[in-house]
Design an enzyme around this catalytic site. Structure first.
Site, PDB file in Angstrom:
ATOM      1  N   LYS A  33       0.839  -1.208   0.000  1.00  0.00           N
ATOM      2  CA  LYS A  33       0.000   0.000   0.000  1.00  0.00           C
ATOM      3  C   LYS A  33       0.872   1.256   0.000  1.00  0.00           C
ATOM      4  O   LYS A  33       2.053   1.201   0.346  1.00  0.00           O
ATOM      5  CB  LYS A  33      -0.916  -0.022   1.224  1.00  0.00           C
ATOM      6  CG  LYS A  33      -0.185   0.068   2.561  1.00  0.00           C
ATOM      7  CD  LYS A  33      -1.145  -0.149   3.723  1.00  0.00           C
ATOM      8  CE  LYS A  33      -0.398  -0.068   5.047  1.00  0.00           C
ATOM      9  NZ  LYS A  33      -1.198  -0.549   6.172  1.00  0.00           N
ATOM     10  N   TYR A 243      15.948  31.241   2.029  1.00  0.00           N
ATOM     11  CA  TYR A 243      14.840  32.096   2.454  1.00  0.00           C
ATOM     12  C   TYR A 243      15.013  32.548   3.897  1.00  0.00           C
ATOM     13  O   TYR A 243      15.380  31.750   4.768  1.00  0.00           O
ATOM     14  CB  TYR A 243      13.510  31.335   2.343  1.00  0.00           C
ATOM     15  CG  TYR A 243      13.006  31.223   0.931  1.00  0.00           C
ATOM     16  CD1 TYR A 243      12.650  32.361   0.198  1.00  0.00           C
ATOM     17  CD2 TYR A 243      12.876  29.977   0.324  1.00  0.00           C
ATOM     18  CE1 TYR A 243      12.178  32.250  -1.094  1.00  0.00           C
ATOM     19  CE2 TYR A 243      12.405  29.858  -0.973  1.00  0.00           C
ATOM     20  CZ  TYR A 243      12.057  31.002  -1.680  1.00  0.00           C
ATOM     21  OH  TYR A 243      11.585  30.887  -2.961  1.00  0.00           O
TER      22      TYR A 243
HETATM   23  C1  LIG Z   1      -0.404  -1.582   6.937  1.00  0.00           C
HETATM   24  C2  LIG Z   1      -0.988  -2.840   7.431  1.00  0.00           C
HETATM   25  C3  LIG Z   1      -0.172  -3.947   7.714  1.00  0.00           C
HETATM   26  C4  LIG Z   1       1.339  -3.901   7.662  1.00  0.00           C
HETATM   27  O1  LIG Z   1       1.869  -3.377   8.846  1.00  0.00           O
HETATM   28  P1  LIG Z   1       3.447  -3.252   9.093  1.00  0.00           P
HETATM   29  O2  LIG Z   1       3.556  -2.746  10.475  1.00  0.00           O
HETATM   30  O3  LIG Z   1       3.968  -2.272   8.102  1.00  0.00           O
HETATM   31  O4  LIG Z   1       4.015  -4.599   8.880  1.00  0.00           O
HETATM   32  C5  LIG Z   1      -0.798  -5.138   8.085  1.00  0.00           C
HETATM   33  N1  LIG Z   1      -2.149  -5.215   8.185  1.00  0.00           N
HETATM   34  C6  LIG Z   1      -2.948  -4.164   7.944  1.00  0.00           C
HETATM   35  C7  LIG Z   1      -4.423  -4.341   8.089  1.00  0.00           C
HETATM   36  C8  LIG Z   1      -2.404  -2.932   7.580  1.00  0.00           C
HETATM   37  O5  LIG Z   1      -3.218  -1.878   7.368  1.00  0.00           O
END
Ligand SMILES: *Cc1c(COP(=O)(O)O)cnc(C)c1O
Length: 334
Positions: A33, A243
């Site tokens: 993701k 800046y």
């Molecule tokens: C993002 C997510 C993960 C992964 O978590 P990490 O801590 O990056 O391993 C697993 N399960 C769900 C539902 C998530 O949203």
């Protein structure tokens, strides 16, 4: 242009470390993701697939579409539920069941204590009845832990809740559903893993966020951020940079501008506490939209090669530093 290096060897090292915990590669679902935590969705999907990973997790259908041919299953965490051969969809609420397209593959997320998404334990029977009625294919049962990275007993309390949920679903007559609850922190500290799948994100990208004594798995950061020189000038003592002229040269010095700024997703920070690059060069003065200045004339600099270190300096977490990096920064595999 600023660019990102993706270290394939380190990525595979991390996946091997996780495989030691799960017992097999087939039990790893790589979480891709948010542009694979800033690493690049398609690029990381290809590397993971080459390694032998068969399952992926994304947030939206649009992401799944880009990597569709590379995995056997793709779990979509948060999007409208449609029928598809490869995609399965997370059910985050009772209402989502009624809106789902008939025949869609779904994985039921149960809220075992995080209280973010998922159906309540007391809604379990209702959810299962509605899933049947709606003609959905239940292929998974999942939960998410709120404190897998903390030393407290909370993880065990949630795990116990999930055990009870599994029993109930079995009694309901659903078969062939995959069970998964572990994120990176949970799998890195687990002993004797027995579920069907882990959903691994940050660990695969090289960060073990666990405190001692669970920080034994040595993971290696996969991403490093680099910038290239635009121009160089020699400043006299007392001249100012950028800046607001926040930085005043304490002596005659050489300063160069590099092609990275907050427009690329690099944090603007605070010029009073300058960010130290991987090569221990402070960013001088304010960060501009497209530029930073450093007291060097090197052609190329490494801004960071460890997002945890960069996060500490920016008073945030590795996840935020990584996901903020814009998708149009070039990613190179090394
Ligand atoms: C993002 C997510 C993960 C992964 O978590 P990490 O801590 O990056 O391993 C697993 N399960 C769900 C539902 C998530 O949203």
């Amino acid at each position: 242009m600023a660019f990102i290096k993706i270290n394939k060897e380190n990525f595979y090292h991390n996946l091997n470390q996780i495989t030691l915990q799960t017992g097999s590669k087939e039990k790893i679902a790589i979480v891709l993701k948010d542009n694979a935590y800033g690493h690049g969705l398609v690029l990381m999907a290809k590397l993971a697939s080459e390694f032998g990973i068969r399952h992926a997790v994304v947030r939206k259908t649009a992401e799944a579409q880009q990597i569709e041919t590379l995995f056997e299953t793709i779990l979509v965490l948060g999007d409208s539920i449609i029928k598809h051969e490869t995609y399965s969809y997370t059910i985050n609420s009772i209402e989502a069941i009624d809106k789902a397209q008939r025949g869609a593959k779904v994985e039921l997320k149960v809220d075992t204590g995080m209280h973010r998404n998922g159906i309540g334990i007391d809604e379990l029977e209702e959810a299962l009845v509605r899933i049947k009625k709606q003609g959905l294919e239940l292929v998974g049962l999942m939960t998410h832990y709120r404190s897998a990275d903390a030393l407290s007993s909370e993880l065990f309390w949630q795990q116990k809740q999930f055990e009870a949920v599994k029993e109930k679903v079995k009694k309901f007559g659903f078969k062939n559903i995959r069970i998964h609850s572990h994120n990176s922190a949970a799998i890195l500290r687990s002993k004797g893993f027995t579920e069907d799948l882990v959903r691994v994100g940050i660990g695969a990208y090289g960060y073990n966020e666990l405190p001692h004594p669970f920080d034994t798995h040595m993971l290696k950061p996969v991403l490093s951020l680099h910038a290239q020189k635009i121009s160089t000038r020699v400043l006299k003592k007392g001249e100012r940079v950028g800046y607001g002229g926040d930085y005043v040269a304490a002596k005659n010095m050489t300063v160069s501008t590099y092609d990275l700024g907050y427009g690329d997703g690099w944090h603007r920070g605070d010029s009073d506490t300058p960010f130290m690059t991987a090569e221990k060069l402070p960013i001088i003065g304010r960060v501009s939209m497209d530029f930073i200045s450093l007291a060097t004339d090197k052609d190329e600099i490494c801004v960071f090669n460890d997002a945890k270190d960069a996060a500490r300096q920016g008073d945030t977490i590795s996840y935020e530093v990584l996901t903020a990096l814009h998708s149009d920064i070039e990613r190179r595999i090394v």
